[in-house]
Design an enzyme around this catalytic site. Structure first.
Site, mmCIF file in Angstrom:
data_model
loop_
_atom_site.group_PDB
_atom_site.id
_atom_site.type_symbol
_atom_site.label_atom_id
_atom_site.label_comp_id
_atom_site.label_asym_id
_atom_site.label_seq_id
_atom_site.Cartn_x
_atom_site.Cartn_y
_atom_site.Cartn_z
ATOM 1 N N ALA A 18 -2.171 -1.969 -7.602
ATOM 2 C CA ALA A 18 -2.009 -3.299 -6.982
ATOM 3 C C ALA A 18 -0.645 -3.562 -6.564
ATOM 4 O O ALA A 18 0.083 -2.513 -6.346
ATOM 5 C CB ALA A 18 -2.328 -4.395 -8.091
ATOM 6 N N ASN A 19 -0.255 -4.832 -6.428
ATOM 7 C CA ASN A 19 1.200 -5.037 -5.923
ATOM 8 C C ASN A 19 1.735 -6.311 -6.753
ATOM 9 O O ASN A 19 0.785 -7.240 -7.233
ATOM 10 C CB ASN A 19 1.375 -4.907 -4.501
ATOM 11 C CG ASN A 19 0.503 -6.042 -3.690
ATOM 12 O OD1 ASN A 19 0.717 -7.169 -4.182
ATOM 13 N ND2 ASN A 19 -0.546 -5.566 -2.987
#
Ligand code: C5P
Length: 222
Positions: A29-30
């Protein structure tokens, strides 16, 4: 229903990160919080639009008067946007993962005792903004992209405007010293084929309202 400059318009907004599964308990993810996209969706609803917010996993309350479609992966986000069409305006504020693991392991990957790490082969995700902006049939009348950059903000945004085929890029500097990623404020520049409009630093809610006002004016002028 709310009456305002976007009454009778359907606005699609993407927001948040995507989660790309590695196995049942792990993902890539980020750091996107989804705050800017949620603020835009709320502002569009307050301006009278029917709003579909396609959201990755975030820790935010659904904005009042907005239909929220929750997804996890980039591929699911693209499918949800395509199902939500047609729209007058589409605003792509999500921080979509550029790559995903090629395979999602069916069960949790275990350490095998050798000290070696498992290989993680990656493949490119679909570009949701470019896919929608390049549609020949059913392209939203106004397509808004974001460019989160750490260097050469305006130059990179101009390249992105052409490559992605959108009508405007909202460029924001996400270098660490600015504190934009996850923070409450944003400092953006609007890049179109006509030129660049720099806005001062302001709360993300205010960026949302101003962007919606800008969109309303643009739709009114044809
Ligand atoms: O290429 P880059 O990720 O910097 O472009 C950012 C813009 O493209 C944002 O508007 C983002 O929501 C959109 N995007 C997308 N699908 C991707 C990657 C980016 O819609 N796979």
């Amino acid at each position: 229903p709310v009456v305002g400059p976007l009454s009778g318009r359907h606005v699609i907004v993407t927001a948040g990160p995507t989660h790309e599964p590695i196995d049942p308990v792990r993902y890539i993810a980020n750091r996107s919080s989804g705050k800017q996209g949620y603020a835009i969706a709320a502002a569009a609803a307050a301006a009278g639009a029917r709003v579909t917010l396609v959201s990755g996993p975030v820790d935010l309350a659904p904005p009042v008067g907005v239909t929220v479609i929750e997804i996890e992966t980039a591929r699911d986000m693209l499918a949800a946007v395509e199902i939500a069409l047609p729209a007058d305006v589409a605003i792509f504020a999500a921080a979509v993962a550029d790559w995903r693991p090629v395979h999602e392991a069916a069960s949790k990957i275990k350490k095998d005792g050798s000290g070696a790490a498992p290989p993680l082969a990656m493949t490119e995700n679909p570009d949701i903004l470019a896919t929608i902006a390049h549609r020949s049939a059913g392209r939203p009348g106004l397509v808004v992209g974001f460019a989160a950059e750490t260097d050469d903000l305006i130059a990179n945004a101009s390249v992105k405007l052409n490559k992605k085929g959108c009508d405007v890029i909202v460029a924001n500097d996400v270098s660490a010293e600015g504190g934009v990623m996850g923070g409450a404020e944003n400092e953006v520049a609007l890049v179109t084929s006509e030129g660049i409009e720099r806005w001062p630093r302001m709360p993300k809610g205010e960026v949302g309202r101003r962007l919606v006002a800008w969109i309303g004016a643009r739709l009114a002028n044809g």
